[in-house]
Scaffold this motif. Structure first.
Motif, mmCIF file in Angstrom:
data_model
loop_
_atom_site.group_PDB
_atom_site.id
_atom_site.type_symbol
_atom_site.label_atom_id
_atom_site.label_comp_id
_atom_site.label_asym_id
_atom_site.label_seq_id
_atom_site.Cartn_x
_atom_site.Cartn_y
_atom_site.Cartn_z
ATOM 1 N N GLN A 16 -3.513 3.296 5.942
ATOM 2 C CA GLN A 16 -3.343 1.848 6.094
ATOM 3 C C GLN A 16 -2.910 1.494 7.509
ATOM 4 O O GLN A 16 -3.414 0.539 8.111
ATOM 5 N N VAL A 67 0.830 -1.202 0.000
ATOM 6 C CA VAL A 67 0.000 0.000 0.000
ATOM 7 C C VAL A 67 0.868 1.257 0.000
ATOM 8 O O VAL A 67 0.436 2.323 -0.445
ATOM 9 N N ALA A 113 -1.720 7.426 1.981
ATOM 10 C CA ALA A 113 -2.336 6.099 1.951
ATOM 11 C C ALA A 113 -1.681 5.183 2.975
ATOM 12 O O ALA A 113 -2.358 4.370 3.628
ATOM 13 N N SER A 114 -0.356 5.309 3.125
ATOM 14 C CA SER A 114 0.342 4.501 4.129
ATOM 15 C C SER A 114 -0.147 4.834 5.529
ATOM 16 O O SER A 114 -0.323 3.951 6.370
ATOM 17 N N TRP A 157 -7.447 -4.753 0.514
ATOM 18 C CA TRP A 157 -8.373 -5.062 1.611
ATOM 19 C C TRP A 157 -9.519 -5.961 1.137
ATOM 20 O O TRP A 157 -9.956 -6.850 1.882
ATOM 21 N N LEU A 214 -11.277 4.005 3.452
ATOM 22 C CA LEU A 214 -10.924 2.597 3.672
ATOM 23 C C LEU A 214 -11.737 1.972 4.794
ATOM 24 O O LEU A 214 -12.021 0.766 4.781
ATOM 25 N N ALA A 236 -5.001 0.123 -2.609
ATOM 26 C CA ALA A 236 -5.232 -0.207 -1.201
ATOM 27 C C ALA A 236 -6.592 -0.873 -1.016
ATOM 28 O O ALA A 236 -6.722 -1.852 -0.271
ATOM 29 N N ASP A 252 0.937 3.689 -2.896
ATOM 30 C CA ASP A 252 -0.094 4.712 -3.115
ATOM 31 C C ASP A 252 0.251 6.040 -2.457
ATOM 32 O O ASP A 252 -0.551 6.981 -2.512
#
Length: 466
Positions: A276, A265, A272-273, A436, A359, A432, A268
């Motif tokens: 995540q 991930v 995004a990290s 998932w 997410l 991401a 991205d």
């Protein structure tokens, strides 16, 4: 009357009585990590990076070895249920030898951090030095941690979980004091940052072991087992490893799947990290409830199996599944209704918050599959079935979940699940979201196959002569 073997008209009540101390103990372990992160975060960026990398190495080693030691739970529980108390005490002694052997292996791997850090690319020399010092301290802590896990496993197996909970809660105070002393310095001790956090864990783990040994020497429920440490027996070690190695493998698969997801991930971007990381931490917190209920259920089922009361074993398993379902429904309601508040508690960064909320829409579905996977795997372990769950988990979690997620999210078929991702998680990065989705599909497939195998095990036991 033997403690823990009295007739119980409502298995769900017994499960809950044993599960809540397990849950509190699990949360206490999480507080250790929170204290380390929060305190080292106030020292330097190098210390924080050293602790983050060092902790990820240690937790991988510890979780895998802990899974092997946890083979004691179904073994001791079945012996306890069969009223073979002396044999249960003997099994614990053999588990101590196993924990010592695993400690030597695990501690040796922690003494060579450069092998692990080769996976992390360029790491500054000063950070490497601090990682080496941090892991050196944890190499000394590992034997105490694994030996304490033998006490934890025995206590869980004979339904004496409150005493272990008390030790875990008390350890938080010592961890806080030692962290303040060693991380920031004082009373003649220099500030040591991340290395100080490792030394604090070293001292606390040995104090916990001392408290655990004192407890089992004083409490009648443990003294009734005639605990003793005799020479290692090859047959006993083989039985522990036959059950423990697949269990440790299952634990490793679960933690490594999340680790590799985080690495993928990262493609991205930094926001995004961050999202995540938040979602992964939240899922781990939610997992503690089904884990505690499943572990409690499994130990009680194993006691019933050992006592050859298959009707009670099936009834307890059924009640455990229903409790996990109820817990998952409650957790999902909190995730849905409290999404904004949950994300606000984790971050003030607007872009990270937006991606996390996107997410987070998968979290209720993911948690349900995770809970079902958890209870089905623990129920099989109660019947000493561990290799089949490992094979099914490798196939589903790694093959479908991780490899499939990479293939459809970042590999040759990247973007294939974009329409589904946009429908379930609007606004989330496609890569991401795909990871998932596939991880959830892997958990769902694992849970279905594990429940199918659990039904097969029940039918096999039903055909056995009384």
């Amino acid at each position: 009357m033997i403690p823990g073997l009295t007739a119980v008209p409502a298995p769900w009540r017994t499960i809950l009585q044993q599960a809540w101390p397990i849950l509190v103990s699990a949360w206490a372990g999480i507080i250790f990590a929170v204290l380390d992160t929060a305190m080292v975060g106030h020292t330097s960026a190098a210390d924080l990076q050293a602790m983050a990398l060092g902790a990820s190495i240690y937790i991988t080693v510890f979780i895998g070895l802990m899974g092997v030691v946890h083979a004691l739970i179904p073994i001791i529980a079945q012996l306890f249920g069969a009223h073979r108390l002396s044999d249960a005490g003997h099994a614990w002694g053999q588990g101590v030898w196993l924990a010592l052997g695993l400690s030597a292996l695990g501690s040796a791997t922690l003494l060579f951090p450069d092998i692990w850090l080769s996976l992390s690319g360029q790491v500054e020399p000063e950070v490497r030095r601090r990682i080496a010092g941090y892991l050196l301290a944890l190499a000394g802590a590992l034997p105490a941690a694994l030996l304490f896990r033998t006490i934890y496993a025995m206590a869980t197996a004979i339904s004496q979980t409150r005493e272990v909970m008390a030790i875990n809660l008390g350890s938080i105070v010592f961890k806080l004091v030692f962290n303040l002393w060693f991380i920031f310095g004082g009373w003649g001790i220099p500030a040591m940052g991340a290395i100080g956090a490792g030394l604090a864990t070293l001292l606390v783990d040995w104090l916990m072991l001392a408290a655990g040994l004192w407890m089992i020497g004083r409490r009648p429920a443990f003294r009734a087992l005639s605990l003793r440490l005799v020479r290692p027996r090859l047959a006993d070690q083989k039985e522990l490893l036959r059950l423990g190695l697949p269990m440790g493998g299952s634990y490793l698969i679960e933690i490594c799947a999340f680790s590799f997801m985080a690495l993928l991930v990262a493609r991205d971007g930094v926001y995004a990290s961050g999202a995540q990381q938040i979602l992964g931490n939240l899922i781990a917190l939610c997992y503690m409830l089904p884990m505690s209920l499943s572990l409690s259920t499994a130990s009680l089922v194993a006691q019933a199996v050992g006592g050859n009361d298959l009707r009670l074993a099936q009834s307890t398993g059924r009640h455990g599944i229903l409790l996990v379902l109820a817990g998952a429904a409650l957790t999902d309601a909190v995730l849905i209704m409290g999404a904004d508040s949950i994300v606000a508690a984790y971050t003030d960064e607007a872009r990270v918050a937006v991606l996390t909320l996107a997410l987070l829409q998968i979290a209720p579905w993911f948690h349900f599959c995770d809970a079902m996977h958890c209870v089905s795997s623990y129920l099989l372990r109660a019947y000493k079935v561990a290799m089949v769950p490992l094979i099914l988990q490798v196939t589903s979690l790694i093959g479908l979940g991780l490899v499939g997620g990479w293939w459809l999210g970042y590999g040759p078929a990247a973007g294939s699940l974009a329409p589904i991702a946009a429908w379930l998680m609007p606004g989330a990065p496609v890569g991401a979201a795909t990871m998932w989705l596939m991880a959830m599909a892997g958990l769902a497939l694992t849970a279905l196959t594990l429940f199918g195998w659990y039904g097969r095990v029940l039918r096999q036991y039903a055909r056995r002569p009384a």
